[in-house]
Design a protein around this motif. Structure first.
Motif, PDB file in Angstrom:
ATOM      1  N   GLY A  38     -11.531  13.845  89.804  1.00 57.71           N
ATOM      2  CA  GLY A  38     -11.371  13.896  88.361  1.00 57.71           C
ATOM      3  C   GLY A  38     -10.671  12.672  87.801  1.00 57.71           C
ATOM      4  O   GLY A  38     -11.019  12.169  86.725  1.00 57.71           O
ATOM      5  N   ASP A  44     -13.968  19.069  94.593  1.00 62.01           N
ATOM      6  CA  ASP A  44     -13.455  18.603  93.310  1.00 62.01           C
ATOM      7  C   ASP A  44     -12.181  17.799  93.494  1.00 62.01           C
ATOM      8  O   ASP A  44     -11.081  18.303  93.303  1.00 62.01           O
ATOM      9  CB  ASP A  44     -13.209  19.809  92.406  1.00 62.01           C
ATOM     10  N   ASP A  56     -14.536   5.941  83.546  1.00 60.43           N
ATOM     11  CA  ASP A  56     -15.714   6.344  82.770  1.00 60.43           C
ATOM     12  C   ASP A  56     -16.890   6.717  83.669  1.00 60.43           C
ATOM     13  O   ASP A  56     -18.020   6.248  83.502  1.00 60.43           O
ATOM     14  CB  ASP A  56     -16.122   5.224  81.801  1.00 60.43           C
ATOM     15  N   LEU A  57     -16.596   7.595  84.619  1.00 60.97           N
ATOM     16  CA  LEU A  57     -17.611   8.099  85.540  1.00 60.97           C
ATOM     17  C   LEU A  57     -17.650   9.615  85.377  1.00 60.97           C
ATOM     18  O   LEU A  57     -16.617  10.276  85.513  1.00 60.97           O
ATOM     19  CB  LEU A  57     -17.240   7.729  86.979  1.00 60.97           C
ATOM     20  N   GLU A  58     -18.796  10.165  85.066  1.00 60.63           N
ATOM     21  CA  GLU A  58     -18.859  11.602  84.826  1.00 60.63           C
ATOM     22  C   GLU A  58     -18.961  12.369  86.131  1.00 60.63           C
ATOM     23  O   GLU A  58     -19.822  12.081  86.967  1.00 60.63           O
ATOM     24  CB  GLU A  58     -20.045  11.965  83.928  1.00 60.63           C
ATOM     25  N   ILE A  59     -18.079  13.366  86.296  1.00 57.11           N
ATOM     26  CA  ILE A  59     -18.148  14.237  87.464  1.00 57.11           C
ATOM     27  C   ILE A  59     -19.195  15.297  87.159  1.00 57.11           C
ATOM     28  O   ILE A  59     -18.943  16.283  86.463  1.00 57.11           O
ATOM     29  CB  ILE A  59     -16.780  14.885  87.763  1.00 57.11           C
ATOM     30  N   GLY A 109     -13.033   9.703  87.695  1.00 57.51           N
ATOM     31  CA  GLY A 109     -13.932   9.795  86.562  1.00 57.51           C
ATOM     32  C   GLY A 109     -13.257   9.472  85.247  1.00 57.51           C
ATOM     33  O   GLY A 109     -13.794   8.737  84.411  1.00 57.51           O
ATOM     34  N   ARG A 139     -24.464   7.037  85.818  1.00 55.75           N
ATOM     35  CA  ARG A 139     -23.042   7.061  86.175  1.00 55.75           C
ATOM     36  C   ARG A 139     -22.562   8.501  86.334  1.00 55.75           C
ATOM     37  O   ARG A 139     -21.674   8.987  85.636  1.00 55.75           O
ATOM     38  CB  ARG A 139     -22.230   6.328  85.100  1.00 55.75           C
ATOM     39  N   TYR A 140     -23.162   9.205  87.310  1.00 53.55           N
ATOM     40  CA  TYR A 140     -22.821  10.600  87.596  1.00 53.55           C
ATOM     41  C   TYR A 140     -22.401  10.729  89.048  1.00 53.55           C
ATOM     42  O   TYR A 140     -23.039  10.162  89.945  1.00 53.55           O
ATOM     43  CB  TYR A 140     -24.036  11.511  87.349  1.00 53.55           C
ATOM     44  N   LEU A 141     -21.358  11.504  89.275  1.00 54.54           N
ATOM     45  CA  LEU A 141     -20.843  11.699  90.630  1.00 54.54           C
ATOM     46  C   LEU A 141     -20.997  13.155  91.048  1.00 54.54           C
ATOM     47  O   LEU A 141     -20.491  14.063  90.379  1.00 54.54           O
ATOM     48  CB  LEU A 141     -19.365  11.292  90.700  1.00 54.54           C
TER      49      LEU A 141
END
Length: 541
Positions: free
Chosen positions: A444, A441, A451-454, A447, A434-436
């Motif tokens: 944010g 940018d 609950d999605l990590e930038i 995310g 779950r990484y973007l």
């Protein structure tokens, strides 16, 4: 059609109660340039000649800056109002410059909606504020959304440089002078003392330099930078010879076309270029600024010019104020760079010669504020926008209040379902994937809400070219986290060679994601958010 107004001029630039549906979320929260000025009479024959017959128009009109805001407004307005947008679908609101046709739309609008928080190019904001009719609601949705519990995220910059990252900043609002978001500050270089020339410039998106200050031909009124309130910009500072340089600056607040105010006494900043910063005559014992993010700052409210810096560069809001006569800015010997062979950089000297340079951290025009302006990527924030739009339309058309309330109620319920879909779809992506990684940018809020990590982005701003350091950081991020896909905004394809080339080299997929604009495939906010959730699930799972 509303009665024509008196001629309106575009200033030039360098920028009800809560509905029952409520928010109902049911889950936790895990430049440099000019715009032509014109009068209404030049735009339309009907404006210049009120007697000319025009098609009768009974419905009020609303103008928005972006397509996303226009779609939200249409869902509330229904058939009672016409809604138009200034920034075309597929264009970038960060850099779009308005046209004369846009002026017409604003002059005849009964309400104007922008996102702002410095999302839109300042030329758009100045044009709206200069041409909207007196008494017409002119709403900045991002700022107003906090009334309906919108959640905002600070825009944190954390760039690791081995020299100072030095820019220009405007702090404060200037409300006591009557300043507005359409006002601006002129920050002018008025004097220089040093062994060589000093040039401050910005490298634009395609590598072309744009000057802020240059002492090569003497300082004039042209050595001026214009910034809106509460904004800052990045730039490079080049020095042709080692030694001590003293740069004197002044600041002027331009409230409107009739009012300008000198903000502060002339202020002198000291640079130690290729020499010991602790032994500058008259500055023994002064602080030495050698690292981190700093700005020459104009404080509108305090009437001062000073250095505003985060000396550690950690983005942890540990900024402090340095009086100009109590600090020395170090330009160390490791800041030596060769002048590029590109003819566009001959203003620095001959290709191959060395100069001392505090580099621009990212390329391209990059004027922004302290809050991430992309609130709509959290559906709850979009619901707040809808409630503000509903209240505003009721204000200008009270007879339509039942329709606007009903339209908003139905749309808020649709957004409630969308919010649940977003959460469920993204939650189904394995946590380890779950990484973007994106072009810029802008995600944010996506995310934070779902609950999605930038994990990374190519540059902080879409109108930029990445530095070598940013390229290396991108490669390391994808490799170390074993990221299966990166995401590219369709309207930024032409600027995204770095992301696509990196993905190809590493054998990862490139998938589309929508940020600031629609296109022919995705034409509504709900479609955009559902598409983003689905493609994240498909490409990351």
């Amino acid at each position: 059609m509303p009665d024509p107004v008196q001629p309106a001029v575009v200033s030039p630039r360098s920028d009800v109660d809560r509905d029952d549906a409520g928010r109902g979320r049911g889950r936790g929260r895990g430049r440099v340039g000019r715009v032509a000025a014109t009068a209404c009479g030049v735009l339309l024959a009907a404006c210049a000649h009120p007697g000319v017959a025009v098609e009768e128009e009974t419905r009020p009109s609303v103008v928005t800056t972006t397509g996303i805001l226009a779609d939200l407004a249409r869902n509330v307005a229904g058939e009672r109002m016409d809604v138009s947008q200034l920034v075309p679908d597929g264009a970038d609101p960060h850099s779009y410059e308005p046209t004369l046709q846009d002026v017409r739309s604003i002059v005849y609008a009964d309400a104007a909606f922008s996102n702002y928080m410095l999302l839109e190019d300042h030329s758009i904001i100045r044009m709206i504020d200069a041409n909207v009719r007196e008494g017409v609601p002119n709403v900045s949705l991002a700022e107003a959304a906090v009334r309906y519990a919108a959640e905002i995220i600070p825009l944190v910059e954390n760039v690791s440089l081995d020299t100072v990252w030095l820019g220009l900043r405007v702090r404060g609002t200037g409300e006591e002078y009557g300043a507005s978001r359409a006002s601006h500050v002129n920050l002018r270089a008025t004097g220089i003392d040093g062994p060589g020339e000093l040039v401050s410039y910005l490298t634009e998106t395609f590598g072309n330099p744009a000057f802020y200050f240059s002492t090569a031909d003497g300082l004039t009124d042209e050595d001026t930078t214009r910034l809106p309130p509460d904004a800052h910009t990045h730039m490079s500072w080049a020095f042709t010879e080692p030694g001590i340089y003293e740069l004197t600056m002044s600041a002027e607040l331009v409230v409107d076309e009739d009012t300008s105010i000198d903000l502060a006494d002339e202020t002198t900043f000291t640079f130690a270029v290729g020499t010991n910063p602790h032994e500058v005559a008259g500055h023994e014992g002064s602080d030495v600024l050698a690292h981190g993010h700093a700005d020459v700052a104009v404080d509108i409210d305090a009437g001062q010019i000073y250095l505003y810096a985060d000396p550690h560069g950690g983005g942890d809001h540990t900024q402090r104020i340095y009086a100009a006569d109590e600090v020395v800015i170090e330009v160390p010997n490791r800041a030596l760079h060769e002048i590029p062979p590109d003819p566009g950089f001959r203003f620095l000297g001959r290709a191959g010669d060395q100069i001392y340079q505090l580099p621009q951290a990212v390329l391209g025009a990059h004027v922004h504020g302290e809050i991430d302006p992309h609130l709509w990527h959290d559906v709850g924030n979009a619901q707040a926008y809808v409630e503000i739009i509903r209240d505003t339309l009721i204000e200008i058309d009270p007879e339509g209040a039942p329709d606007y309330r009903e339209n908003a109620r139905g749309y808020l319920l649709e957004l409630e379902r969308l919010d649940a879909y977003m959460a469920e779809t993204i939650e189904d992506i394995p946590a380890s994937r779950r990484y973007l990684v994106t072009t810029h940018d802008a995600f944010g809020y996506l995310g934070a809400a779902y609950d999605l990590e930038i994990a990374g982005f190519v540059t902080p701003n879409p109108a930029t070219e990445p530095s070598m350091q940013e390229r290396r950081r991108l490669v390391e991020t994808i490799r170390n986290l074993e990221i299966p896909a990166v995401f590219l905004e369709p309207n930024l394809i032409a600027r995204s060679d770095t992301l696509t080339e990196t993905a190809q080299d590493l054998g990862v997929e490139v998938c589309p994601i929508y940020g600031d604009a629609f296109d022919d495939e995705v034409t509504t906010y709900v479609e955009m958010m559902r598409f983003n959730a689905a493609i994240l699930h498909e490409c990351l799972s």
